[in-house]
Design a protein around this motif. Structure first.
Motif, PDB file in Angstrom:
ATOM      1  N   SER A 168       0.866  -1.334  -0.149  1.00  0.00           N
ATOM      2  CA  SER A 168      -0.198   0.086  -0.081  1.00  0.00           C
ATOM      3  C   SER A 168       1.189   1.090   0.034  1.00  0.00           C
ATOM      4  CB  SER A 168      -1.160   0.429   1.449  1.00  0.00           C
ATOM      5  OG  SER A 168      -1.678  -0.993   1.250  1.00  0.00           O
ATOM      6  N   ARG A 169       2.078   1.147   0.388  1.00  0.00           N
ATOM      7  CA  ARG A 169       2.768   2.274   0.154  1.00  0.00           C
ATOM      8  C   ARG A 169       3.693   2.588  -1.426  1.00  0.00           C
ATOM      9  NH1 ARG A 169       5.720   0.633   5.863  1.00  0.00           N
ATOM     10  NH2 ARG A 169       4.308   0.703   6.714  1.00  0.00           N
ATOM     11  N   LEU A 170       3.263   1.466  -2.073  1.00  0.00           N
ATOM     12  CA  LEU A 170       4.353   2.146  -3.311  1.00  0.00           C
ATOM     13  C   LEU A 170       3.897   3.707  -4.461  1.00  0.00           C
ATOM     14  CD1 LEU A 170       3.851  -1.326  -4.953  1.00  0.00           C
ATOM     15  CD2 LEU A 170       5.881  -0.277  -3.634  1.00  0.00           C
ATOM     16  N   VAL A 171       4.214   3.665  -5.392  1.00  0.00           N
ATOM     17  CA  VAL A 171       3.938   5.030  -5.509  1.00  0.00           C
ATOM     18  C   VAL A 171       3.449   4.772  -7.713  1.00  0.00           C
ATOM     19  CG1 VAL A 171       4.728   6.998  -6.500  1.00  0.00           C
ATOM     20  CG2 VAL A 171       6.234   6.431  -4.817  1.00  0.00           C
ATOM     21  N   ALA A 172       3.833   3.803  -7.671  1.00  0.00           N
ATOM     22  CA  ALA A 172       3.161   3.279  -9.301  1.00  0.00           C
ATOM     23  C   ALA A 172       3.266   2.057  -8.997  1.00  0.00           C
ATOM     24  CB  ALA A 172       5.002   3.330 -10.341  1.00  0.00           C
ATOM     25  N   TYR A 173       1.464   1.357  -9.628  1.00  0.00           N
ATOM     26  CA  TYR A 173       0.799  -0.067 -10.030  1.00  0.00           C
ATOM     27  C   TYR A 173       1.051   0.098 -11.186  1.00  0.00           C
ATOM     28  CZ  TYR A 173       0.490   0.467  -4.808  1.00  0.00           C
ATOM     29  OH  TYR A 173       0.265   1.145  -3.133  1.00  0.00           O
ATOM     30  N   HIS A 174       0.498  -1.117 -11.234  1.00  0.00           N
ATOM     31  CA  HIS A 174      -0.434  -1.888 -13.085  1.00  0.00           C
ATOM     32  C   HIS A 174      -1.271  -3.014 -12.532  1.00  0.00           C
ATOM     33  CE1 HIS A 174       2.649  -5.728 -12.243  1.00  0.00           C
ATOM     34  NE2 HIS A 174       3.614  -3.933 -11.643  1.00  0.00           N
ATOM     35  N   GLY A 175      -1.734  -3.419 -13.600  1.00  0.00           N
ATOM     36  CA  GLY A 175      -2.383  -5.004 -13.523  1.00  0.00           C
ATOM     37  C   GLY A 175      -3.782  -4.634 -14.118  1.00  0.00           C
ATOM     38  N   ALA A 176      -4.632  -3.035 -14.749  1.00  0.00           N
ATOM     39  CA  ALA A 176      -5.653  -2.743 -14.350  1.00  0.00           C
ATOM     40  C   ALA A 176      -5.343  -3.281 -16.722  1.00  0.00           C
ATOM     41  CB  ALA A 176      -6.697  -1.733 -15.051  1.00  0.00           C
ATOM     42  N   ASP A 177      -6.398  -2.701 -17.089  1.00  0.00           N
ATOM     43  CA  ASP A 177      -6.676  -2.832 -18.707  1.00  0.00           C
ATOM     44  C   ASP A 177      -6.267  -0.953 -19.360  1.00  0.00           C
ATOM     45  OD1 ASP A 177      -9.182  -1.414 -18.626  1.00  0.00           O
ATOM     46  OD2 ASP A 177      -9.903  -2.664 -19.656  1.00  0.00           O
ATOM     47  N   THR A 178      -5.590  -0.485 -18.382  1.00  0.00           N
ATOM     48  CA  THR A 178      -5.458   0.778 -19.431  1.00  0.00           C
ATOM     49  C   THR A 178      -4.450   0.897 -20.654  1.00  0.00           C
ATOM     50  OG1 THR A 178      -3.701   2.280 -18.171  1.00  0.00           O
ATOM     51  CG2 THR A 178      -6.726   2.256 -17.313  1.00  0.00           C
ATOM     52  N   ALA A 179      -4.018   2.119 -21.568  1.00  0.00           N
ATOM     53  CA  ALA A 179      -3.179   1.436 -22.081  1.00  0.00           C
ATOM     54  C   ALA A 179      -1.921   1.817 -21.367  1.00  0.00           C
ATOM     55  CB  ALA A 179      -3.598   2.699 -23.678  1.00  0.00           C
ATOM     56  N   ALA A 180      -1.952   2.767 -20.696  1.00  0.00           N
ATOM     57  CA  ALA A 180      -0.436   2.424 -19.899  1.00  0.00           C
ATOM     58  C   ALA A 180       0.268   1.387 -19.184  1.00  0.00           C
ATOM     59  CB  ALA A 180      -0.309   3.952 -18.944  1.00  0.00           C
ATOM     60  N   GLU A 181      -0.875   0.691 -18.897  1.00  0.00           N
ATOM     61  CA  GLU A 181      -0.789  -0.411 -18.122  1.00  0.00           C
ATOM     62  C   GLU A 181      -0.399  -2.431 -18.865  1.00  0.00           C
ATOM     63  OE1 GLU A 181      -2.898  -0.691 -14.333  1.00  0.00           O
ATOM     64  OE2 GLU A 181      -3.837   0.490 -15.863  1.00  0.00           O
ATOM     65  N   MET A 182      -1.119  -1.980 -19.814  1.00  0.00           N
ATOM     66  CA  MET A 182      -1.195  -2.762 -21.482  1.00  0.00           C
ATOM     67  C   MET A 182      -0.450  -3.190 -22.597  1.00  0.00           C
ATOM     68  SD  MET A 182      -3.313  -5.203 -20.310  1.00  0.00           S
ATOM     69  CE  MET A 182      -4.252  -5.973 -21.973  1.00  0.00           C
ATOM     70  N   THR A 183       0.000  -1.544 -22.459  1.00  0.00           N
ATOM     71  CA  THR A 183       0.642  -1.927 -24.168  1.00  0.00           C
ATOM     72  C   THR A 183       2.467  -1.889 -23.584  1.00  0.00           C
ATOM     73  OG1 THR A 183      -1.290  -0.192 -24.695  1.00  0.00           O
ATOM     74  CG2 THR A 183       0.897  -0.262 -26.359  1.00  0.00           C
ATOM     75  N   ILE A 184       3.115  -2.815 -24.222  1.00  0.00           N
ATOM     76  CA  ILE A 184       4.222  -2.997 -24.054  1.00  0.00           C
ATOM     77  C   ILE A 184       4.910  -3.173 -26.027  1.00  0.00           C
ATOM     78  CG2 ILE A 184       4.147  -4.319 -22.205  1.00  0.00           C
ATOM     79  CD1 ILE A 184       4.074  -6.731 -23.494  1.00  0.00           C
ATOM     80  N   PRO A 185       6.092  -3.122 -25.543  1.00  0.00           N
ATOM     81  CA  PRO A 185       7.082  -2.649 -27.070  1.00  0.00           C
ATOM     82  C   PRO A 185       7.953  -4.251 -27.530  1.00  0.00           C
ATOM     83  CG  PRO A 185       8.753  -2.165 -24.793  1.00  0.00           C
ATOM     84  CD  PRO A 185       7.272  -2.662 -24.649  1.00  0.00           C
ATOM     85  N   LEU A 186       7.909  -4.691 -28.388  1.00  0.00           N
ATOM     86  CA  LEU A 186       8.817  -5.427 -29.298  1.00  0.00           C
ATOM     87  C   LEU A 186       9.443  -4.776 -30.033  1.00  0.00           C
ATOM     88  CD1 LEU A 186       8.902  -8.507 -29.887  1.00  0.00           C
ATOM     89  CD2 LEU A 186       7.812  -8.170 -31.907  1.00  0.00           C
TER      90      LEU A 186
END
Length: 400
Positions: free
Chosen positions: A377-395
């Motif tokens: 609960s003390r972290l600053v950044a998170y992920h897990g949901a389906d927003t583009a910022a979380e879901m989109t990755i490079p190749l």
């Protein structure tokens, strides 16, 4: 010296992302996702029956060695932020980069097994960071998993590494020494010879050594966790995160420069990240309305799985919807599965998904300040949901 592969069709050309970072993005299984990376790499190496879903083989003709590097937390939307500190990364993204999606949820254990098996999360069953063990009230944290449940039973899908080895490919996995033999490593990477590497320099050395060790077809899979860790602890574009981006850049430069002439490097990620401000945080443990009727809380801050008391699903859904409002979507399990987020989900994996699935919107998150480890609960950044910022990755694709 190695050079980027210049794409020759729209299928692999750098693609502008046309949605905002907080817009929802569906996983593109079957031709544009993390699940398609290793099958495509195996097709390049000539493994019988491997599907080149990313269209790599024509551009990598003659390649006999493939290195796949997964940089934890290197989302497509984070590359512009990293660019001032990572010129090699920025150059590759601009010339030979294309966006893929990870699977859902956009979290490390799910993505590592998605990469390793070449299948969607519903198929392999690692459908979250923390998952209830069916028939119990126990929550399994996949990053603290040893041998209970037994990894081959919990994740029964053969890996792409096993498939490559059976076809005569030399297969090596390079990751942190402490991850050797863990349940998650067995689930994601069984079939490869494991080499421990404590930092970026050791990772580059071990990957290049394995890549050049023999004369036959070779597959090397590497993992680097530090960018994600500093994002969690300090936030995106913090000084520690920038330093980690510079370290990633040095790792990429070493790998690119060291590629043999018959080798290719594929760089990807498991998810992106976003910072979650204090004002957008809800606390499950501090709100009786959220706790009512919930027997087991699983998932993580951006995607919660609620396993509820018998007959309580509708009341719990109504309460969470009232408390969270526009900050999240609250779906029943069958609704969540029907979205296609997980891909097909066999019956034996359905109960690992919550009776209710809560997917946060925007930059919101649901903490559990007392019932989960305090640091969560003390972290600053998170992920897990389906927003583009979380879901989109490079190749990124480079050949020697």
């Amino acid at each position: 010296m190695s050079t980027p592969v210049t794409p020759s069709s729209d299928r692999v050309a750098p693609s502008p992302v046309s949605v905002g970072p907080l817009d929802p993005v569906a996983p593109r299984y079957g031709g544009g996702s993390l699940a398609d990376v290793l099958p495509s790499a195996l097709a390049v190496l000539g493994v019988p029956g491997a599907a080149d879903l990313l269209g790599l083989a024509p551009r990598l003709a003659g390649v006999r060695r493939v290195a796949v590097l997964l940089v934890d937390g290197l989302g497509w939307y984070q590359i512009p932020t990293a660019a001032p500190h990572a010129p090699t990364l920025a150059g590759l993204a601009a010339t030979v980069g294309r966006p893929l999606t990870c699977g859902f949820p956009s979290t490390t254990p799910t993505s590592l097994v998605t990469l390793g098996t070449g299948t969607s999360p519903g198929a392999h069953g690692v459908v979250g960071f923390n998952v209830r063990v069916p028939g119990t009230d126990r929550v399994l944290s996949h990053t603290n998993w040893a041998d209970d449940p037994e990894p081959l039973c919990w994740q029964p899908v053969p890996t792409q590494l096993e498939r490559a080895r059976a076809a005569g490919v030399a297969v090596t996995v390079v990751s942190r020494p402490e991850f050797a033999g863990s349940g998650l490593t067995v689930a994601a990477n069984r079939g490869g010879d494991y080499r421990g590497a404590a930092d970026a320099d050791e990772l580059a050395t071990a990957m290049l050594t394995a890549l050049t060790a023999g004369t036959g077809p070779t597959l090397v899979s590497g993992y680097h966790p530090d960018l994600d860790r500093h994002g969690h602890l300090s936030g995106l574009d913090s000084e520690p995160w920038r330093a980690a981006a510079t370290e990633v850049d040095g790792l990429l430069a070493r790998l690119v420069d060291g590629l043999p002439s018959d080798a290719a490097l594929l760089v990807t990620a498991d998810h992106g990240q976003l910072d979650v401000p204090a004002a957008d945080r809800f606390d499950f443990d501090a709100d009786a309305r959220l706790r009512a009727g919930v027997r087991v809380l699983a998932g993580e801050a951006r995607v919660r799985y609620l396993h509820v008391e018998p007959g309580a699903a509708d009341d719990v859904a109504a309460a969470w919807s009232a408390v969270l409002g526009d900050a999240a979507r609250v779906l029943h399990r069958d609704e969540a599965v029907a979205t296609g987020w997980f891909g097909p989900v066999p019956e034996e994996h359905l109960s690992r998904v919550g009776d209710l699935v809560v997917v946060c919107r925007g930059t919101s998150a649901v903490m559990a300040t007392r019932s989960e480890p305090p640091m969560s609960s003390r972290l600053v950044a998170y992920h897990g949901a389906d927003t583009a910022a979380e879901m989109t990755i490079p190749l990124l694709v480079v050949r020697g």
